[in-house]
Design a protein around this motif. Structure first.
Motif, mmCIF file in Angstrom:
data_model
loop_
_atom_site.group_PDB
_atom_site.id
_atom_site.type_symbol
_atom_site.label_atom_id
_atom_site.label_comp_id
_atom_site.label_asym_id
_atom_site.label_seq_id
_atom_site.Cartn_x
_atom_site.Cartn_y
_atom_site.Cartn_z
ATOM 1 N N GLU A 168 0.792 -0.669 0.002
ATOM 2 C CA GLU A 168 0.036 -0.008 -0.090
ATOM 3 C C GLU A 168 0.715 1.308 -0.087
ATOM 4 O OE1 GLU A 168 -4.659 -0.296 1.870
ATOM 5 O OE2 GLU A 168 -2.683 -0.360 3.418
ATOM 6 N N CYS A 169 0.616 2.085 -0.967
ATOM 7 C CA CYS A 169 0.801 3.806 -0.167
ATOM 8 C C CYS A 169 0.132 4.631 0.182
ATOM 9 C CB CYS A 169 1.352 3.973 -2.402
ATOM 10 S SG CYS A 169 2.573 3.283 -3.260
ATOM 11 N N LEU A 170 0.725 5.260 1.069
ATOM 12 C CA LEU A 170 -0.303 6.321 1.836
ATOM 13 C C LEU A 170 -0.012 7.678 1.445
ATOM 14 C CD1 LEU A 170 0.204 4.723 5.265
ATOM 15 C CD2 LEU A 170 -1.720 3.892 3.651
ATOM 16 N N ILE A 171 -1.382 8.736 1.360
ATOM 17 C CA ILE A 171 -1.100 10.304 1.402
ATOM 18 C C ILE A 171 -1.752 10.928 2.835
ATOM 19 C CG2 ILE A 171 -2.387 11.805 0.713
ATOM 20 C CD1 ILE A 171 -2.445 10.188 -2.444
ATOM 21 N N VAL A 172 -1.539 11.309 3.817
ATOM 22 C CA VAL A 172 -1.281 11.534 4.787
ATOM 23 C C VAL A 172 -1.702 13.445 5.373
ATOM 24 C CG1 VAL A 172 -0.364 10.167 5.884
ATOM 25 C CG2 VAL A 172 1.006 12.285 5.885
ATOM 26 N N ASP A 173 -2.455 13.850 5.617
ATOM 27 C CA ASP A 173 -2.694 15.671 5.985
ATOM 28 C C ASP A 173 -0.910 15.782 5.649
ATOM 29 O OD1 ASP A 173 -1.628 18.210 7.629
ATOM 30 O OD2 ASP A 173 -4.119 18.086 6.724
#
Length: 315
Positions: A168-173
């Motif tokens: 998985e690849c994530l995007i966070v604030d």
């Protein structure tokens, strides 16, 4: 190699790692000079109460970034080195982690939403750290479930893309670290990522020999899958105008995709040797490729060509 050891700050100025040094190469003068020697003991020049700075020595450089007079380098033992290019000495250095497998996999320099300059580090201790680029104090730490191999902040400074030893690849604030989205589709661990200048498209590179393109407005499925020839995708770079995406394998191949053709048209650069890094010049006029082969290593420059009066061009 998953590490970025090459950075172009102009069409004529390139910074690259050589053994325990960072060298500056000027194509105008056709010569290089050493700007950082990490083999010798380094004593930081910037000192103030509360700053966790310490001397380091014989740092094998694992990654680096150079932007706006600031050079940031990471080391195989968790070191972080920050140097202003127009000042002597090193402003800040430390070992940011004491974990056994502490390698600093990636560093980046960016502007947050208020315009302040920040530094990110991605480490095998599963942490992303955010530093202030003036005081070099650590402002935040974001923890993940796996070793972090790379991070990149969106052009507007709002989002932080994170990937590593996970499918998985994530995007966070970028301010709080709160998860805002995840991308599923890769089959193995990920190493590289790059934001398109428009801030909507994100490219991720994986051990499964593919680069996937994602629209951040809808992460349920990747927009496209770009395939390498033999190896993992270890480096990705968009040109500043968004027209091209360069994709590097661990050795021998760099692929340059035309984004206006929906990434269908591609030029393949076939070289010999391990690829230490790729970098477009800020004006998108040149592509630099670092080759780390002991015998045939060096720096390659490819210039953008324009045909007649229309916008068909290749590198």
């Amino acid at each position: 190699m998953l590490r970025n050891l090459l950075w172009a700050t102009s069409k004529h100025d390139v910074y690259l790692t050589q053994n325990y040094s960072v060298m500056h190469w000027s194509s105008l003068l056709s010569r290089g000079n050493e700007v950082l020697n990490a083999a010798k003991p380094i004593v930081p020049t910037l000192k103030h109460p509360g700053l966790l700075s310490e001397s380091v020595s014989r740092v094998q450089i694992s990654t680096m970034a150079v932007k706006e007079n600031l050079l940031v380098a990471g080391g195989f033992q968790g070191e972080l080195i920050c140097k202003y290019l127009n000042q002597p000495g090193v402003a800040f250095c430390t070992k940011i982690t004491t974990a056994e497998n502490a390698i600093t996999n990636a560093v980046d320099i960016y502007h947050n939403q208020s315009g302040s300059t920040r530094i990110t580090t991605a480490n095998n201790d599963a942490l992303v750290r955010i530093f202030d680029a003036e005081s070099f104090t650590c402002l935040n730490r974001f923890s993940f479930d796996w070793s972090v191999n790379n991070t990149a902040v969106s052009p507007d400074g709002k989002l932080l893309a994170v990937l590593g030893d996970s499918t998985e690849c994530l995007i966070v604030d970028a301010h709080s670290g709160k998860l805002t989205g995840n991308m599923k589709g890769h089959l193995d661990y990920s190493f590289a990522l790059a934001w398109h200048p428009d801030g909507r498209i994100l490219a991720t590179g994986n051990q499964d020999t593919t680069c996937r393109l994602w629209d951040t407005r809808n992460l349920s499925k990747s927009l496209a899958v770009l395939k390498g020839n033999m190896g993992a995708i270890r480096a990705l770079r968009f040109t500043s105008d968004g027209r091209f995406l360069a994709m590097a394998e661990p050795a021998d191949f760099v692929h340059v995709f035309d984004t206006e053709s929906e990434y269908v048209e591609c030029q393949e650069i076939d070289i010999f040797g391990e690829i230490a890094g790729i970098s477009f010049s800020p004006d998108a006029a040149a592509l630099f490729v670092g080759v780390a082969d002991r015998t045939y290593g060096g720096l390659l420059e490819f210039n953008r060509r324009h045909y007649n009066s229309y916008l068909d061009c290749v590198f």
